[in-house]
Design a protein around this motif. Structure first.
Motif, PDB file in Angstrom:
ATOM      1  N   PHE A  40      -2.284   0.625  10.973  1.00 36.48           N
ATOM      2  CA  PHE A  40      -1.900   0.739   9.570  1.00 36.48           C
ATOM      3  C   PHE A  40      -3.150   1.034   8.758  1.00 36.48           C
ATOM      4  CE2 PHE A  40       1.347  -1.968  11.369  1.00 36.48           C
ATOM      5  CZ  PHE A  40       2.506  -1.599  10.721  1.00 36.48           C
ATOM      6  N   VAL A  41      -3.008   1.820   7.706  1.00 35.52           N
ATOM      7  CA  VAL A  41      -4.096   2.066   6.766  1.00 35.52           C
ATOM      8  C   VAL A  41      -3.707   1.371   5.470  1.00 35.52           C
ATOM      9  CG1 VAL A  41      -5.397   3.808   5.504  1.00 35.52           C
ATOM     10  CG2 VAL A  41      -4.689   4.245   7.864  1.00 35.52           C
ATOM     11  N   ILE A  42      -4.552   0.433   5.048  1.00 37.22           N
ATOM     12  CA  ILE A  42      -4.225  -0.395   3.886  1.00 37.22           C
ATOM     13  C   ILE A  42      -5.313  -0.283   2.825  1.00 37.22           C
ATOM     14  CG2 ILE A  42      -2.862  -2.059   5.224  1.00 37.22           C
ATOM     15  CD1 ILE A  42      -5.397  -3.915   4.997  1.00 37.22           C
ATOM     16  N   PRO A  43      -4.954  -0.521   1.567  1.00 31.90           N
ATOM     17  CA  PRO A  43      -5.979  -0.552   0.508  1.00 31.90           C
ATOM     18  C   PRO A  43      -6.915  -1.747   0.700  1.00 31.90           C
ATOM     19  CG  PRO A  43      -3.769  -0.393  -0.432  1.00 31.90           C
ATOM     20  CD  PRO A  43      -3.613  -0.677   1.027  1.00 31.90           C
ATOM     21  N   THR A  73      -8.245  -6.108  14.235  1.00 27.30           N
ATOM     22  CA  THR A  73      -6.980  -6.380  14.909  1.00 27.30           C
ATOM     23  C   THR A  73      -6.391  -7.658  14.340  1.00 27.30           C
ATOM     24  OG1 THR A  73      -7.863  -5.357  16.903  1.00 27.30           O
ATOM     25  CG2 THR A  73      -5.883  -6.691  17.149  1.00 27.30           C
ATOM     26  N   ILE A  74      -5.139  -7.581  13.881  1.00 28.80           N
ATOM     27  CA  ILE A  74      -4.478  -8.727  13.262  1.00 28.80           C
ATOM     28  C   ILE A  74      -3.335  -9.179  14.165  1.00 28.80           C
ATOM     29  CG2 ILE A  74      -3.177  -9.542  11.264  1.00 28.80           C
ATOM     30  CD1 ILE A  74      -4.789  -7.571   9.585  1.00 28.80           C
ATOM     31  N   PRO A  75      -3.395 -10.432  14.657  1.00 31.35           N
ATOM     32  CA  PRO A  75      -2.406 -10.916  15.615  1.00 31.35           C
ATOM     33  C   PRO A  75      -1.160 -11.502  14.932  1.00 31.35           C
ATOM     34  CG  PRO A  75      -4.104 -12.558  15.340  1.00 31.35           C
ATOM     35  CD  PRO A  75      -4.473 -11.382  14.457  1.00 31.35           C
ATOM     36  N   CYS A  76      -0.304 -10.639  14.447  1.00 28.03           N
ATOM     37  CA  CYS A  76       0.973 -11.093  13.892  1.00 28.03           C
ATOM     38  C   CYS A  76       2.014 -10.034  14.206  1.00 28.03           C
ATOM     39  CB  CYS A  76       0.879 -11.352  12.388  1.00 28.03           C
ATOM     40  SG  CYS A  76       0.723  -9.883  11.376  1.00 28.03           S
ATOM     41  N   SER A  77       3.260 -10.345  13.967  1.00 25.53           N
ATOM     42  CA  SER A  77       4.300  -9.348  14.232  1.00 25.53           C
ATOM     43  C   SER A  77       4.206  -8.215  13.218  1.00 25.53           C
ATOM     44  CB  SER A  77       5.684  -9.999  14.172  1.00 25.53           C
ATOM     45  OG  SER A  77       6.018 -10.303  12.830  1.00 25.53           O
ATOM     46  N   LYS A  78       4.614  -7.050  13.635  1.00 29.69           N
ATOM     47  CA  LYS A  78       4.611  -5.893  12.742  1.00 29.69           C
ATOM     48  C   LYS A  78       5.546  -6.128  11.559  1.00 29.69           C
ATOM     49  CE  LYS A  78       3.593  -2.971  16.613  1.00 29.69           C
ATOM     50  NZ  LYS A  78       4.153  -2.061  17.589  1.00 29.69           N
ATOM     51  N   ASP A  79       6.666  -6.821  11.812  1.00 30.66           N
ATOM     52  CA  ASP A  79       7.623  -7.111  10.733  1.00 30.66           C
ATOM     53  C   ASP A  79       6.994  -8.000   9.658  1.00 30.66           C
ATOM     54  OD1 ASP A  79       9.595  -5.602  11.950  1.00 30.66           O
ATOM     55  OD2 ASP A  79      10.506  -7.339  12.943  1.00 30.66           O
ATOM     56  N   LEU A  80       6.273  -9.038  10.094  1.00 31.87           N
ATOM     57  CA  LEU A  80       5.599  -9.923   9.142  1.00 31.87           C
ATOM     58  C   LEU A  80       4.561  -9.140   8.338  1.00 31.87           C
ATOM     59  CD1 LEU A  80       4.943 -12.891   8.131  1.00 31.87           C
ATOM     60  CD2 LEU A  80       3.137 -12.829   9.835  1.00 31.87           C
ATOM     61  N   PHE A  81       3.794  -8.299   9.021  1.00 34.89           N
ATOM     62  CA  PHE A  81       2.759  -7.522   8.352  1.00 34.89           C
ATOM     63  C   PHE A  81       3.357  -6.553   7.337  1.00 34.89           C
ATOM     64  CE2 PHE A  81      -0.283  -4.055   7.934  1.00 34.89           C
ATOM     65  CZ  PHE A  81      -1.429  -4.760   7.617  1.00 34.89           C
ATOM     66  N   THR A  82       4.391  -5.828   7.711  1.00 36.39           N
ATOM     67  CA  THR A  82       4.991  -4.876   6.777  1.00 36.39           C
ATOM     68  C   THR A  82       5.649  -5.595   5.608  1.00 36.39           C
ATOM     69  OG1 THR A  82       6.990  -4.720   8.142  1.00 36.39           O
ATOM     70  CG2 THR A  82       5.319  -3.012   8.439  1.00 36.39           C
ATOM     71  N   ASP A  83       6.216  -6.775   5.847  1.00 41.80           N
ATOM     72  CA  ASP A  83       6.782  -7.563   4.749  1.00 41.80           C
ATOM     73  C   ASP A  83       5.679  -7.975   3.778  1.00 41.80           C
ATOM     74  OD1 ASP A  83       8.939  -9.106   3.409  1.00 41.80           O
ATOM     75  OD2 ASP A  83       7.754 -10.824   4.101  1.00 41.80           O
ATOM     76  N   LEU A  84       4.573  -8.471   4.316  1.00 37.42           N
ATOM     77  CA  LEU A  84       3.453  -8.896   3.468  1.00 37.42           C
ATOM     78  C   LEU A  84       2.883  -7.719   2.678  1.00 37.42           C
ATOM     79  CD1 LEU A  84       1.268 -10.926   2.517  1.00 37.42           C
ATOM     80  CD2 LEU A  84      -0.025 -10.291   4.558  1.00 37.42           C
ATOM     81  N   THR A  85       2.635  -6.606   3.338  1.00 31.43           N
ATOM     82  CA  THR A  85       2.048  -5.468   2.625  1.00 31.43           C
ATOM     83  C   THR A  85       3.004  -4.859   1.610  1.00 31.43           C
ATOM     84  OG1 THR A  85       2.625  -3.998   4.470  1.00 31.43           O
ATOM     85  CG2 THR A  85       0.378  -4.886   4.421  1.00 31.43           C
ATOM     86  N   SER A  86       4.298  -4.936   1.876  1.00 32.92           N
ATOM     87  CA  SER A  86       5.237  -4.418   0.879  1.00 32.92           C
ATOM     88  C   SER A  86       5.242  -5.311  -0.361  1.00 32.92           C
ATOM     89  CB  SER A  86       6.645  -4.272   1.446  1.00 32.92           C
ATOM     90  OG  SER A  86       7.221  -5.523   1.721  1.00 32.92           O
ATOM     91  N   ARG A  87       5.083  -6.617  -0.161  1.00 29.28           N
ATOM     92  CA  ARG A  87       4.978  -7.525  -1.316  1.00 29.28           C
ATOM     93  C   ARG A  87       3.682  -7.275  -2.081  1.00 29.28           C
ATOM     94  NH1 ARG A  87       5.590 -13.324   0.578  1.00 29.28           N
ATOM     95  NH2 ARG A  87       5.853 -12.608   2.698  1.00 29.28           N
ATOM     96  N   SER A  89       2.030  -4.511  -2.288  1.00 24.94           N
ATOM     97  CA  SER A  89       2.049  -3.215  -2.979  1.00 24.94           C
ATOM     98  C   SER A  89       2.805  -3.289  -4.305  1.00 24.94           C
ATOM     99  CB  SER A  89       2.671  -2.140  -2.077  1.00 24.94           C
ATOM    100  OG  SER A  89       4.042  -2.364  -1.910  1.00 24.94           O
ATOM    101  N   ARG A  90       3.641  -4.304  -4.465  1.00 25.23           N
ATOM    102  CA  ARG A  90       4.401  -4.458  -5.717  1.00 25.23           C
ATOM    103  C   ARG A  90       3.628  -5.218  -6.780  1.00 25.23           C
ATOM    104  NH1 ARG A  90       9.374  -7.194  -3.442  1.00 25.23           N
ATOM    105  NH2 ARG A  90       8.773  -6.597  -1.373  1.00 25.23           N
TER     106      ARG A  90
END
Length: 91
Positions: A40-43, A73-87, A89-90
């Motif tokens: 993932f590429v994140i701000p 490398t971040i050891p968490c589920s992809k679902d948790l990560f995408t949920d966190l990053t979507s929050r 981004s808002r």
């Protein structure tokens, strides 16, 4: 602070790898709990968020300063990560 050391080493590894597709002000991270990690590429601003810093602490506990993927490398589920990053981004 240990998180700064993790980031410094991860960013220097990224510079040596193919980081052409990472825009300025962003960083690449690898997320997943097994061998099938996703990039993932994140701000960079996400790194200041307390929830994201918790993930960084988990990364430090699991990997120390060795990140086998060449980037952070971040050891968490992809679902948790995408949920966190979507929050994040808002915000």
């Amino acid at each position: 602070m240990a998180i700064k050391q993790i980031l410094r080493r991860s960013f220097s590894s990224e510079r040596r790898s193919n980081s052409v597709d990472v825009p300025k002000g962003h960083c690449a991270v690898y997320v997943g709990e097994n061998e099938n990690k996703q990039r993932f590429v994140i701000p960079l601003s996400y790194l200041n968020d307390p929830l994201f810093q918790d993930l960084l602490k988990q990364a430090e506990e699991e990997f120390g300063f060795y990140h086998p993927m060449g980037g952070l490398t971040i050891p968490c589920s992809k679902d948790l990560f995408t949920d966190l990053t979507s929050r994040l981004s808002r915000i």
